[in-house]
Scaffold this motif. Structure first.
Motif, PDB file in Angstrom:
ATOM      1  N   VAL A   4       0.900  -1.154   0.000  1.00  0.00           N
ATOM      2  CA  VAL A   4       0.000   0.000   0.000  1.00  0.00           C
ATOM      3  C   VAL A   4       0.934   1.198   0.000  1.00  0.00           C
ATOM      4  O   VAL A   4       1.910   1.237   0.750  1.00  0.00           O
ATOM      5  CB  VAL A   4      -0.903   0.010   1.248  1.00  0.00           C
ATOM      6  N   TYR A   5       0.653   2.159  -0.868  1.00  0.00           N
ATOM      7  CA  TYR A   5       1.574   3.279  -1.001  1.00  0.00           C
ATOM      8  C   TYR A   5       0.805   4.595  -1.098  1.00  0.00           C
ATOM      9  O   TYR A   5      -0.360   4.625  -1.469  1.00  0.00           O
ATOM     10  CB  TYR A   5       2.478   3.090  -2.227  1.00  0.00           C
ATOM     11  N   ILE A   6       1.507   5.655  -0.728  1.00  0.00           N
ATOM     12  CA  ILE A   6       0.948   6.999  -0.851  1.00  0.00           C
ATOM     13  C   ILE A   6       1.919   7.816  -1.690  1.00  0.00           C
ATOM     14  O   ILE A   6       3.121   7.869  -1.408  1.00  0.00           O
ATOM     15  CB  ILE A   6       0.740   7.683   0.513  1.00  0.00           C
ATOM     16  N   LEU A   7       1.377   8.443  -2.726  1.00  0.00           N
ATOM     17  CA  LEU A   7       2.123   9.374  -3.563  1.00  0.00           C
ATOM     18  C   LEU A   7       1.634  10.788  -3.251  1.00  0.00           C
ATOM     19  O   LEU A   7       0.477  10.980  -2.878  1.00  0.00           O
ATOM     20  CB  LEU A   7       1.879   9.092  -5.043  1.00  0.00           C
ATOM     21  N   ALA A   8       2.508  11.761  -3.440  1.00  0.00           N
ATOM     22  CA  ALA A   8       2.148  13.168  -3.246  1.00  0.00           C
ATOM     23  C   ALA A   8       2.667  13.984  -4.419  1.00  0.00           C
ATOM     24  O   ALA A   8       3.671  13.627  -5.046  1.00  0.00           O
ATOM     25  CB  ALA A   8       2.743  13.699  -1.944  1.00  0.00           C
ATOM     26  N   SER A   9       1.987  15.080  -4.700  1.00  0.00           N
ATOM     27  CA  SER A   9       2.443  15.975  -5.760  1.00  0.00           C
ATOM     28  C   SER A   9       3.623  16.827  -5.284  1.00  0.00           C
ATOM     29  O   SER A   9       4.484  17.198  -6.061  1.00  0.00           O
ATOM     30  CB  SER A   9       1.300  16.874  -6.226  1.00  0.00           C
ATOM     31  N   ARG A  10       3.633  17.132  -3.995  1.00  0.00           N
ATOM     32  CA  ARG A  10       4.680  17.948  -3.361  1.00  0.00           C
ATOM     33  C   ARG A  10       4.439  17.859  -1.860  1.00  0.00           C
ATOM     34  O   ARG A  10       3.477  17.225  -1.424  1.00  0.00           O
ATOM     35  CB  ARG A  10       4.611  19.395  -3.856  1.00  0.00           C
ATOM     36  N   ILE A  11       5.270  18.503  -1.075  1.00  0.00           N
ATOM     37  CA  ILE A  11       5.060  18.526   0.373  1.00  0.00           C
ATOM     38  C   ILE A  11       3.704  19.171   0.643  1.00  0.00           C
ATOM     39  O   ILE A  11       3.435  20.289   0.188  1.00  0.00           O
ATOM     40  CB  ILE A  11       6.179  19.305   1.095  1.00  0.00           C
ATOM     41  N   GLY A  12       2.843  18.455   1.340  1.00  0.00           N
ATOM     42  CA  GLY A  12       1.520  18.975   1.664  1.00  0.00           C
ATOM     43  C   GLY A  12       0.564  19.039   0.489  1.00  0.00           C
ATOM     44  O   GLY A  12      -0.514  19.595   0.602  1.00  0.00           O
TER      45      GLY A  12
END
Length: 100
Positions: A8-16
């Motif tokens: 299970v993973y979480i991706l982000a576009s940028r910090i916050g």
């Protein structure tokens, strides 16, 4: 012979930034797909390609349950989970994939 692993993973576009939660049995390949932006998807549209968190499971049912549970969490809980394990929101991809 070792058993198959699920993530299970979480991706982000940028910090916050914008978050995306997914599940896969090949984390390196799946994150590479997100980073390549070859597939039209939510992550391509919102430039969500920084791997900021992941968990490993031995069984797909538990991975899928965890993914569904995380998706129901409010944003503050998700951010806390990321920042507890990765306070700088570093992209963890190179650490698991090795050098390009």
């Amino acid at each position: 012979m070792g058993g198959r692993q699920y993530y299970v993973y979480i991706l982000a576009s940028r910090i916050g930034g914008t978050l995306y939660i997914g599940v896969t049995n090949d984390l390196i390949h799946r994150v590479a797909e997100h980073k390549s932006k070859l597939i039209e998807s939510f992550t391509e549209k919102y430039d969500v390609a920084r791997l900021v968190y992941f968990e490993q499971f031995d069984d797909p049912e538990n991975a899928i349950k965890r993914e569904k549970r995380l998706k129901k969490w409010n944003r503050a809980w998700k951010v806390r989970l990321i920042e507890t394990n990765n306070p700088n929101w570093d992209d963890l991809y190179s650490g698991i994939a090795g050098p390009p």
